[in-house]
Write a protein that holds these residues in place. Structure first.
Motif, PDB file in Angstrom:
ATOM      1  N   GLU A   3      25.981  38.704  45.953  1.00 45.15           N
ATOM      2  CA  GLU A   3      26.790  39.883  45.637  1.00 45.15           C
ATOM      3  C   GLU A   3      27.469  40.428  46.888  1.00 45.15           C
ATOM      4  O   GLU A   3      27.025  40.211  48.016  1.00 45.15           O
ATOM      5  N   ASN A  50      32.015  39.633  44.429  1.00 45.47           N
ATOM      6  CA  ASN A  50      32.366  38.788  45.569  1.00 45.47           C
ATOM      7  C   ASN A  50      33.882  38.617  45.638  1.00 45.47           C
ATOM      8  O   ASN A  50      34.568  38.650  44.617  1.00 45.47           O
ATOM      9  N   ASN A 104      34.203  39.818  40.244  1.00 46.93           N
ATOM     10  CA  ASN A 104      34.630  39.001  41.379  1.00 46.93           C
ATOM     11  C   ASN A 104      36.157  38.968  41.468  1.00 46.93           C
ATOM     12  O   ASN A 104      36.857  39.077  40.463  1.00 46.93           O
ATOM     13  N   ASN A 120      36.303  40.121  35.901  1.00 43.96           N
ATOM     14  CA  ASN A 120      36.734  39.382  37.078  1.00 43.96           C
ATOM     15  C   ASN A 120      38.257  39.315  37.112  1.00 43.96           C
ATOM     16  O   ASN A 120      38.929  39.470  36.096  1.00 43.96           O
TER      17      ASN A 120
END
Length: 785
Positions: free
Chosen positions: A405, A435, A460, A515
């Motif tokens: 993470e 991330n 992400n 994401n």
């Protein structure tokens, strides 16, 4: 009673603190010291031994400077700690600490030839990489490195031509790097000499699990003396122990330069097992660097994925529980940065910065022996009557409940090309959250097969992916599990007769949500070859669209797909697939579709032509089209206004500014994702028509215009009308698309006008147009003035 409990808790806390102990390590220390701040140890190993006999929480403080490791620091079950008495290795105060797997060299430089310098190297070293003043230099190579070239920073078909090979006196020890023939990763070979006919002898080529041979064009060679011909290159002659270097302009004062080479593959290892794990050890705030490249050890196949791997990294965890790597900077490590192999539970990677690794960022890879009826190559298949049909893994020897993470990763795959920011294989319930991953040769996040699911991929920011390969995704997965067969009719019968086998490996749903994905040469989300049991929602696809190939039980809801669409490939009867409440800005791109899944409906299209095309195929009977009314797409805000018709279909707004790393220090240095200019949305940024020499023209930019003309993409100048007095009467027709004018490409009206202004006296003007589904050349036999 409550006061007694509080008193006892305070006593226990006091006792625990009394046992807490700090040790100190300094590059200027001595292992004969006591390990205090005033008298620090010299090595981490000595502090580790001291910590073993110290109860309670222990911190090993590393003082500022570079700590060169002569051997890998290995944590064993002897080092395990209790939950309230963990061991942490971290810098003291805010001092900068570098842990290096290399060694500095003391060299005496002298001139060799031209600007090339040379120096004798004392000792037996593997000169695998060279760092001068902390900057990595390049092995002598052909073709020379050029960062503007897409593949390898330079590749050439003649890198292995007989003429070039003949020019090498002794290429033994050189390396060949090549893309896979289909651009599915790459291969590496080590040159072992020449045969009697002058042909190269080599070993290697096992770095890809889909063997097809090297690419005919995209290849280069390195570590060959005769190719030492430009600044920043070097070559080491092992027999002479002589280092040759062509200095960069900034390194002309070599006498005062710091020269370092790697000598270790791993810096830290956690080596335990399920029965006796390593527990509660943390590494925090360190810069980790100077590890050897491991591409010639990337041999182990990962089931039927395209991967082979090397089980190792700058940090290797195997048989670890509740251990963490926090806020560490992995700087130019030669292979993988972090590798969690086989049994691992509740370990976490957080707040890290991984830049320019030779291979992958963070890998979670289990034991193939934990898989029931495994197959290891694409076309292999265990016959159905021999398949173990028990659900789930055979053993616990795999990573589970582990997390990566708030980690920044970029420039990965400097050496190997079948890599990922986060790689997951034969693992369960892995979390990849917040991330930021970009500038990578292949996937940002890759799941190699369904075993055993339960992963959460969320928040992400993954972009500039698939830069040095093809046919892949920013998020990529394969689902070549027990049920899957490369022969589609065979697989179709197996799953029809034995549907429970579909989820025998992917026993838990894999979730992708919230994401942002962007792929350069493939799909933003690519679920390939039978990927099954996925829930995909609240994602923004910036460029490459979303693909579902084969597979079962995929629910795709509430996603935004920009400048692209949905790519369903080869679906099966009773797949259970759902695609609804999504915003798409192109028509669907089906391939081999005979069945349309459980529900494909209530989606919002950007134009009428795309919607009608889907409805004619039998889907989206309740879907609609129009301008989705994004709030501020120019800055990446894709929430829709309250008046958007998408809301009435069931689309729900979600935050589109919460992607990627969360720590301020990482956000400050992270590159920003590319925000696309939206095209093909009715009523959004549409150009006005222009009168030009009796033509009414405009930029071709909507899917409706593309559909009407038959153009394969939204480029060119669309002819809307031809005036009776136009010089183009009899030459151009309404619905023609002008693609070039005077042999210059004209993707926009402005380019057409600009080309006309040049050489106005030309008597004949050659044009390329698109008409009736064909490209054709025409001439205007009169000047335009």
């Amino acid at each position: 009673m409550k006061s007694l409990f509080s008193f006892l808790f305070a006593v226990l806390l006091t006792i625990n603190c009394a046992f807490a102990k700090d040790f100190y390590v300094s590059p200027k220390g001595s292992d004969k010291n006591s390990g205090t701040r005033e008298k620090p140890f010299a090595t981490i190993k000595r502090a580790q031994l001291a910590a073993r006999n110290t109860p309670g929480k222990v911190v090993i403080f590393l003082r500022g400077g570079t700590h060169y490791l002569s051997q890998t620091v290995v944590f064993t079950p002897e080092d395990s700690r209790k939950a309230n008495g963990e061991l942490t290795i971290k810098p003291y105060a805010n001092e900068k600490v570098v842990v290096s797997g290399g060694t500095p060299l003391t060299l005496k430089w002298e001139s060799y030839k031209g600007k090339i310098m040379k120096a004798k190297v004392g000792g037996d070293y593997i000169l695998d990489q060279l760092f001068i003043n902390s900057h990595q230099q390049r092995m002598a190579r052909y073709p020379n490195y050029n960062p503007a070239v897409r593949f390898f920073g330079g590749s050439s078909a003649d890198a292995l031509s007989p003429e070039r090979i003949a020019s090498w006196k002794n290429p033994t020890g050189g390396f060949i790097h090549a893309l896979h023939r289909a651009e599915w990763g790459g291969y590496q070979y080590q040159i072992t000499g020449k045969d009697g006919e002058g042909k190269l002898k080599m070993e290697g080529g096992y770095q890809n699990n889909r063997q097809m041979g090297m690419h005919e064009k995209h290849r280069f060679v390195e570590n060959i003396f005769e190719e030492l011909d430009t600044v920043g290159e070097w070559y080491y002659n092992k027999e002479e122990k002589m280092l040759y270097y062509y200095p960069e302009p900034s390194n002309t004062n070599l006498a005062g330069s710091k020269v370092e080479i790697p000598r270790l593959k791993h810096l830290f290892e956690f080596k335990g097992s399920e029965k006796t794990p390593v527990k509660n050890i943390n590494i925090e705030g360190l810069e980790l660097t100077h590890t050897l490249r491991t591409f010639m050890e990337t041999k182990e196949p990962l089931l039927r994925s395209d991967w082979t791997i090397y089980r190792g990294g700058a940090v290797l965890m195997e048989g670890a529980e509740s251990c963490q790597v926090r806020s560490c900077y992995f700087n130019h490590v030669g292979g993988n940065a972090i590798f969690l192999s086989n049994y691992n539970r509740n370990n976490k990677v957080s707040g890290c910065h991984i830049a320019y690794a030779g291979a992958s960022g963070v890998c979670f890879v289990g034991d193939p022996k934990a898989v029931r009826s495994p197959s290891f190559e694409y076309a292999q298949f265990v016959p159905f009557n021999e398949i173990d049909t028990v659900r789930g893994p055979k053993t616990n020897n795999y990573p589970a409940n582990c997390t990566v993470e708030n980690t920044l990763m970029y420039g990965l795959g400097q050496v190997e090309k079948q890599v990922a920011g986060v790689q997951i294989s034969m693992s369960m319930s892995i979390n990849a959250i917040h991330n930021t991953i970009y500038d990578v040769p292949r996937a940002g996040i890759n799941i190699s097969e369904g075993t055993w699911g339960g992963h959460e991929i969320a928040f992400n920011d993954v972009f500039n992916t698939v830069l040095e390969s093809g046919d892949h995704g920013a998020f990529n997965s394969w689902g070549r599990d027990r049920y899957w067969n490369a022969d589609v009719p065979v697989m179709n019968k197996i799953v029809k007769d034995n549907p429970a086998l579909i989820t025998a490996d992917v026993i838990k749903t894999i979730t992708l949500h919230d994401n942002r994905f962007h792929c350069e040469h493939g799909w933003d989300i690519d679920l390939d070859d039978g990927s099954s049991n996925y829930r995909i929602y609240n994602n923004v696809c910036l460029n490459g669209g979303l693909k579902l190939r084969e597979g079962f039980y995929r629910t795709v809801e509430n996603n935004i797909i920009l400048n692209n669409s949905f790519h369903p490939h080869v679906w099966f009867e009773n797949s259970g697939d759902v695609f609804k409440h999504n915003i798409v800005t192109r028509n669907y791109y089906p391939i081999g579709i005979n069945f349309w899944g459980k529900e494909i409906d209530y989606n919002f299209f950007a134009d009428k032509a795309s919607l009608e095309k889907s409805q004619q195929a039998g889907t989206d009977q309740h879907s609609t089209f129009g301008n989705p009314e994004f709030v501020n797409p120019s800055i990446g805000d894709y929430s829709v206004k309250s008046t958007s018709k998408a809301l009435a279909l069931g689309f729900k707004n979600f935050a589109t500014d919460k992607f990627g790393v969360t720590s301020p220090s990482l956000r400050k240095i992270a590159k920003k994702a590319p925000i696309p200019v939206l095209k093909g949305i009715e009523g959004v940024n549409m150009s006005e028509s222009t009168e030009w020499f009796g033509l009414k023209v405009k930029n071709l930019e909507t899917l409706g215009e593309r559909s009407a003309t038959g153009m394969p993409e939204e480029i060119g100048v669309l002819v809307l009308g031809v005036d009776a007095n136009s010089p183009f009467v009899g030459v151009l027709k309404p619905n023609d698309v002008i693609l070039s004018f005077k042999k210059k490409t004209t993707n926009k009206v402005a380019e057409l006008v600009a080309e006309q202004q040049k050489n106005k006296s030309d008597k004949t003007v050659e044009m390329t147009i698109f008409r009736s589904q064909n490209t054709q050349k025409i001439n205007l036999d009169k000047p335009l003035k």
